[in-house]
Design an enzyme around this catalytic site. Structure first.
Site, PDB file in Angstrom:
ATOM      1  N   GLN A   1       0.840  -1.193   0.000  1.00  0.00           N
ATOM      2  CA  GLN A   1       0.000   0.000   0.000  1.00  0.00           C
ATOM      3  C   GLN A   1       0.880   1.250   0.000  1.00  0.00           C
ATOM      4  OE1 GLN A   1      -3.083  -0.466   2.823  1.00  0.00           O
ATOM      5  NE2 GLN A   1      -3.926   1.583   2.592  1.00  0.00           N
TER       6      GLN A   1
ATOM      7  N   SER B   1       4.335  -6.314   2.934  1.00  0.00           N
ATOM      8  CA  SER B   1       3.015  -6.209   3.567  1.00  0.00           C
ATOM      9  C   SER B   1       1.929  -6.780   2.645  1.00  0.00           C
ATOM     10  CB  SER B   1       2.735  -4.753   3.946  1.00  0.00           C
ATOM     11  OG  SER B   1       1.544  -4.630   4.689  1.00  0.00           O
ATOM     12  N   LEU B   2       1.033  -5.946   2.135  1.00  0.00           N
ATOM     13  CA  LEU B   2       0.029  -6.393   1.164  1.00  0.00           C
ATOM     14  C   LEU B   2       0.671  -7.181   0.021  1.00  0.00           C
ATOM     15  CD1 LEU B   2      -2.639  -6.181  -0.601  1.00  0.00           C
ATOM     16  CD2 LEU B   2      -1.715  -3.978  -1.353  1.00  0.00           C
TER      17      LEU B   2
ATOM     18  N   ARG C   1      -9.132  -8.499   3.749  1.00  0.00           N
ATOM     19  CA  ARG C   1      -8.087  -7.901   4.594  1.00  0.00           C
ATOM     20  C   ARG C   1      -8.255  -6.387   4.653  1.00  0.00           C
ATOM     21  NH1 ARG C   1      -2.660  -5.778   3.660  1.00  0.00           N
ATOM     22  NH2 ARG C   1      -1.117  -6.571   5.163  1.00  0.00           N
TER      23      ARG C   1
ATOM     24  N   HIS D   1       0.265  -3.129  11.133  1.00  0.00           N
ATOM     25  CA  HIS D   1       1.344  -3.954  11.694  1.00  0.00           C
ATOM     26  C   HIS D   1       1.650  -3.594  13.154  1.00  0.00           C
ATOM     27  CE1 HIS D   1       1.965  -5.777   7.814  1.00  0.00           C
ATOM     28  NE2 HIS D   1       1.972  -4.581   7.280  1.00  0.00           N
TER      29      HIS D   1
ATOM     30  N   GLN E   1       0.926 -11.709  10.227  1.00  0.00           N
ATOM     31  CA  GLN E   1       1.498 -10.527   9.582  1.00  0.00           C
ATOM     32  C   GLN E   1       0.799  -9.221   9.959  1.00  0.00           C
ATOM     33  OE1 GLN E   1       0.414  -8.748   6.082  1.00  0.00           O
ATOM     34  NE2 GLN E   1       2.125  -9.501   4.856  1.00  0.00           N
TER      35      GLN E   1
END
Length: 292
Positions: A9, A88-89, A113, A195, A244
């Site tokens: 992102q 991440s994503l 998500r 996170h 995660q």
């Protein structure tokens, strides 16, 4: 050995994927399939929307995932990874590209998500901040002494960490980290504390969706954010994906481990060039390129 990496992102831009949609039949079909799965024309927002549209978490995440995966699929025989990873994503993009998840299931999970994270952001005001030019250990030490929730969220490259937490705790951290010698301690324009423990409601919600999704053994190792290690076991991959959301992205260590395991070339697939810059800062000796 060649590593393909996928952004997260923040890499999005208006017009992303439009050339692919118009000029590549494989890409065109995948974009249309995504519109059908999501129940709205995300392609309209990607190609012709506003920056504000694309900043919404529930739009950004599927859009970046879609662009990345479509790029990988449209490469055909050129896409021959020895290993993959995503920031991440981007980890979802990496898993689909490596064959651990189908395109359809990956998109559904990314959409779930994004919605779960959006809801978690609305529960408690929170944010993130980029910290430049302090060692990881120094940032960790200072954060450990602050009241409230504030943690290291992204270990991006040496000298660049993103912290995540409650608004007041982030303000305190930025002040203390600047006093300790950080060149910059800059709050980011994000919807919440990704996170961090504040994403626990989203983690619990996403866990059910992940457990109910079929995962396969990928065609190459996928280096996951939670432990920066290569994984091929579907159950381990699922557990790491669930963890995660509330754990830090260990990008620096992921790239270092990929290089140690033989990666000499990194190719970023997706919008922007963020990961190309980070990889170059982590190891100046590897070849770096990208497609968008």
């Amino acid at each position: 050995m060649k590593a393909f990496v996928f952004p997260g992102q923040g890499a999005q831009f208006v017009g992303m994927g439009k050339d692919l949609y118009e000029n590549n039949p494989v890409a065109h079909d995948l974009f249309e399939k995504a519109n059908e799965i999501l129940g709205f024309r995300i392609t309209d927002l990607m190609f012709e929307g506003t920056d504000e549209d694309l900043r919404r978490t529930d739009i950004t995440q599927p859009a970046v995932f879609l662009h990345s995966v479509v790029l990988a699929k449209s490469l055909g025989d050129e896409f021959k990874p020895d290993m993959t990873a995503g920031h991440s994503l981007g980890e979802f993009s990496a898993l689909v590209a490596a064959g651990a998840l189908s395109f359809e299931d990956g998109l559904r999970l990314v959409s779930a998500r994004a919605k779960a994270m959006q809801k978690a952001c609305e529960i408690k005001p929170s944010t993130m901040a980029a910290i430049i030019a302090l060692p990881d250990e120094k940032v960790e030490e200072i954060l450990s002494g602050i009241d409230g929730v504030v943690v290291c969220a992204n270990y991006n490259c040496p000298g660049q960490i993103v912290i995540s937490g409650e608004l007041e705790a982030i303000d305190t951290a930025c002040k203390l980290l600047s006093e300790a010698g950080a060149r910059r301690a800059l709050k980011l324009k994000v919807g919440g504390a990704f996170h961090s423990p504040l994403m626990e409601p989203a983690r619990a919600e996403l866990a059910e969706a992940i457990q109910n999704t079929e995962f396969h053994t990928p065609g190459c190792p996928v280096y996951q954010n939670v432990d920066a290690k290569p994984h091929t076991d579907p159950e381990e991959i699922k557990a790491n994906l669930i963890a995660q959301l509330t754990a830090p992205v260990r990008w620096t260590y992921s790239v270092q481990n990929m290089v140690a395991d033989g990666a000499t070339e990194f190719v970023e697939l997706g919008p922007g060039k963020v990961l190309q810059g980070l990889v170059s800062k982590i190891d100046k000796n590897v070849a770096v390129s990208g497609k968008q």
